[in-house]
Each structure stands twice: as C-alpha cells, then as structure tokens.
Design a protein around this motif. Structure first.
Motif: not given
Ligand code: HEC
Ligand code: HEC
Length: 338
Positions: A306-315
């Motif tokens: 269903s999608g989510f927010e993710i930062s560059q660092l978390e990716q």
C-alpha cells in the motif's frame, strides 16, 4: 589396451563397492553433504537418498551441454554458479538461442521448496527435471533420446551403475539431477551468522534496515520471512495493471490468481539481479521504490502493498540488510563448481 582394462576394472570395482557400501562407490571422488547449521534437515525421497555417487552423476549432468538439442546449453548456462545459480539477464536464451519467457530463479536451497516454478505447478525436484529438458526455449530435447546418447558413453554407464545400479535412463537422469540440486545450499551469510548469535555480524546500518524490513510500515517481513525470507506463498505484488504473464492463473484458470507469483527467496540478491518474474526491476533501489509507491492497481494486488514514506538513508539501510544475505562461501564453494 591398458585403459580398456582399467575401465573394466573400475566398473567391476565400483559395482562391487556399490553393493557393499554405497558411500564408498566413488572412492576418492567421495563427497560429504554438509548442511549449514543455519538450515533445516533435508528430506531426501526414499528412492533417492543422498549418496556421493548419485551426487557426482547429477553434477556431471548439470554441467553437460550434451543434454540440449543443439549441444550448447547446460543447466549451468542459465543457472550460473557465480550468479548464485541464477543469471544476470532478464530472459536467458535456451537451445538455438530460443528466447526465455521468465527470469531465471536462483537454485540456492531448492531442497526445501514445497513446489517448483513461479506458479508452483511442479511438486518435486525429480519431476521438475523434465521441464527444462522438454521446454522448447530451454533444452528443446527429449529424455529418452538423452538416455540413449548417455548409454553410448562408458563413463556415464559406469557412474549410472554406481549411483543407481542401472544404465542411464529417465529414472536415473531425473533422480541424479535432483540429488545434486539438493546440495546447492546457502546458509552462511552475515544474516545467518547474526541469527546464530554473532551480534557483530550485521553492521549498524543493516540492523536498522532489518527493523524497517520487519516493521509495520514496510511490511516486507509479512511475505518475506523464515529460512530464505519467503513464506513460499503466492501473491500479486502490484507490478502491473495488465499482466503479460498471468502467473498462477496459468495453472488454476481462476481470475483471483492473475499476477500471483511464488514469493521468492531473498538470499544472494547481490548476485541475482535483475529481479521479479520478468527481470523488470534492475536494482534493489528500483525494488524499494516499487514497494514505496504502492505499485500498480490490480484487483488481486495484496493489501500489504500500500506504499510508504522512506528516506534516502532508510532506503540504504534496507538495502544493506538485504545485501547481508549474500553468501560468498556459497558462491565460491569449490564442490559446486564444474
Ligand atoms: C534457458 C535457460 C534455462 C535452462 C537451460 C535451465 N533452466 Fe531451470 N529455470 C529457468 C527459468 C526461466 C526458470 C523459471 C521457470 C518458471 O518459473 O516457470 C527455471 C526454473 C528452474 C527450477 C525451479 C526453481 C523454483 O524456484 O521453483 C529448477 C529446480 C530448475 N530450473 C532447474 C534446472 C535444471 C536442473 C536444469 C537442467 C536440466 C535447468 N533448470 C535448465 C531457466 C533455465
Ligand atoms: C504481499 C507480499 C509481499 C510483500 C509485502 C513484499 N513482497 Fe517482495 N515479493 C513478493 C512477490 C510475490 C515477489 C515476486 C514477484 C514476481 O516474481 O514478479 C517479490 C519479489 C521481491 C524481490 C525480488 C526477488 C527476486 O529474486 O526477483 C525483492 C528484492 C523483494 N520482493 C523485496 C521486498 C521488500 C524489500 C519488501 C518490503 C518493502 C517486500 N518485498 C514486500 C511479495 C511481497
């Protein structure tokens, strides 16, 4: 003359040895199957228990391009040891360059799979051997013809007798290839060492990635968990609104199965790009972006996508976790090389 006597002697010797004690049938070529302690016990079928002679025959067949119609393609042409027994193309060509239809999956730990192919239509490894042999875009061959050709080769006859007490035939070929494939084992990644108590095995970044991976936001762990980070279930993970390859529907003809594919193992991803059943995602960044956007709408898409927010660092942390499932000792295992 001398070599002929040696051969007869070897045949007699190995036949005798096989009767007495199968383990010693191959003498110096004997191979001991060592299952990494991170993995479960392997269930060998009663008519195909592990022996070094069966394994050696299966390994020879796995690397033998005689099995294909044009004599150029072996199992290892698509399932390459240096690519974790997968390939780096979206679609790998078969005999006479015939185009493949799906991305080649890794064979690591196939010993534990409950069913085979991406729609799960084949129940055993023994039965699966017939698939690549017969498929027009793989070997495009015929197991009876292969058995006849191998029967003309005294060294194959010797190995086949040592392994199963029979000349090369479809029973022997399917059993031996399955026997060898059950030794393609990967269980020595940093993540395995971490699970077995070595807390220093994962970097800070990989540890953070692991928490994200199994957390409620990303939900990866709901489909990817267990020994190979796969429940082995079938899901539509939202790649397309219209699926050119209908997945499990091809088997069941039920519309609820359109676009559902077997959840794959996530071991050795550093060696097995590109990803998904059609090799359409070329990097782990693309994979995470796909899940982050929630994918394409399809009536069968899992509610977990269903999608989510993710930062560059978390990716990067999630990627570091995924790459901690790389197993270099497996890739370099000399016993599995040709
Ligand atoms: C031309 C490339 C090619 C060749 C040659 C080939 N394979 Fe495959 N193999 C594939 C592809 C593509 C798939 C996925 C098929 C599918 O899901 O329908 C696959 C799937 C498999 C699977 C199922 C894995 C799983 O996760 O379900 C096994 C086992 C396997 N192959 C073993 C072999 C053996 C043994 C040989 C030699 C006898 C062989 N393959 C030859 C391309 C190839
Ligand atoms: C609803 C179940 C489900 C969830 C949740 C899920 N996946 Fe998947 N995953 C799948 C399926 C099914 C496939 C295979 C799709 C195909 O073959 O086209 C797959 C394939 C993959 C692949 C490709 C593996 C390969 O060898 O081709 C990766 C990498 C991956 N998932 C990572 C993740 C990550 C990271 C998350 C969380 C952000 C996640 N998955 C969440 C079901 C899921």
């Amino acid at each position: 003359m001398k070599s002929r006597y040696t051969l007869v002697f070897l045949v007699l010797l190995s036949f005798y040895a096989c009767k007495k004690e199968e383990q010693s049938a191959l003498g110096s070529q004997g191979y001991e199957l060592l299952v990494p302690s991170s993995l479960g016990a392997i269930d060998f079928p009663s008519d195909n228990e592990f022996t070094p002679a069966r394994w050696a025959l299966g390994k020879r067949l796995f690397y033998d391009s005689q099995l294909s119609a044009d004599g150029m393609v072996s199992c290892a042409s698509c399932h390459k040891p240096e690519k974790a027994f997968a390939d780096d193309l979206a679609f790998s060509p078969g005999s006479e360059g015939a185009a493949g239809l799906r991305n080649v999956p890794s064979l690591a730990n196939v010993a534990y799979l409950p069913y085979f192919t991406r729609e799960g239509g084949v129940p055993t490894l023994e039965m699966h051997v017939l698939v690549p042999i017969q498929e027009s875009n793989e070997f495009n061959s015929n197991i009876v013809a292969i058995a006849e050709a191998l029967s003309q080769d005294p060294s194959y006859v010797q190995m086949s007798q040592a392994a199963y007490g029979q000349n090369p035939n479809p029973f022997v070929i399917t059993r031996a290839l399955a026997n060898f494939q059950r030794s393609i084992l990967s269980g020595n990644s940093a993540y395995d060492r971490f699970l077995m108590g070595d807390e220093s095995a994962l970097t800070e970044s990989a540890l953070a990635g692991m928490d994200l991976f199994f957390g409620d936001e990303l939900k990866c762990g709901q489909c990817h968990n267990g020994q190979d980070l796969s429940t082995h279930g079938f899901e539509n993970n939202g790649l397309y609104t219209v699926y050119p390859d209908s997945g499990k529907f091809r088997l069941s003809h039920e519309s609820a199965d359109i676009g559902k594919f077997k959840i794959p193992s996530l071991r050795n991803l550093g060696y097995t790009a590109p990803y998904m059943h059609d090799g359409s995602l070329t990097s782990l960044e693309e994979v995470i972006n796909h899940y982050a956007t929630g994918g394409s709408n399809h009536p069968n898409k899992s509610d977990l996508i269903s999608g989510f927010e993710i930062s560059q660092l978390e990716q990067q942390q999630v990627i570091d976790f995924l790459l901690a499932l790389n197993d270099t000792s497996f890739i370099e295992n000399p016993d599995l090389q040709p």
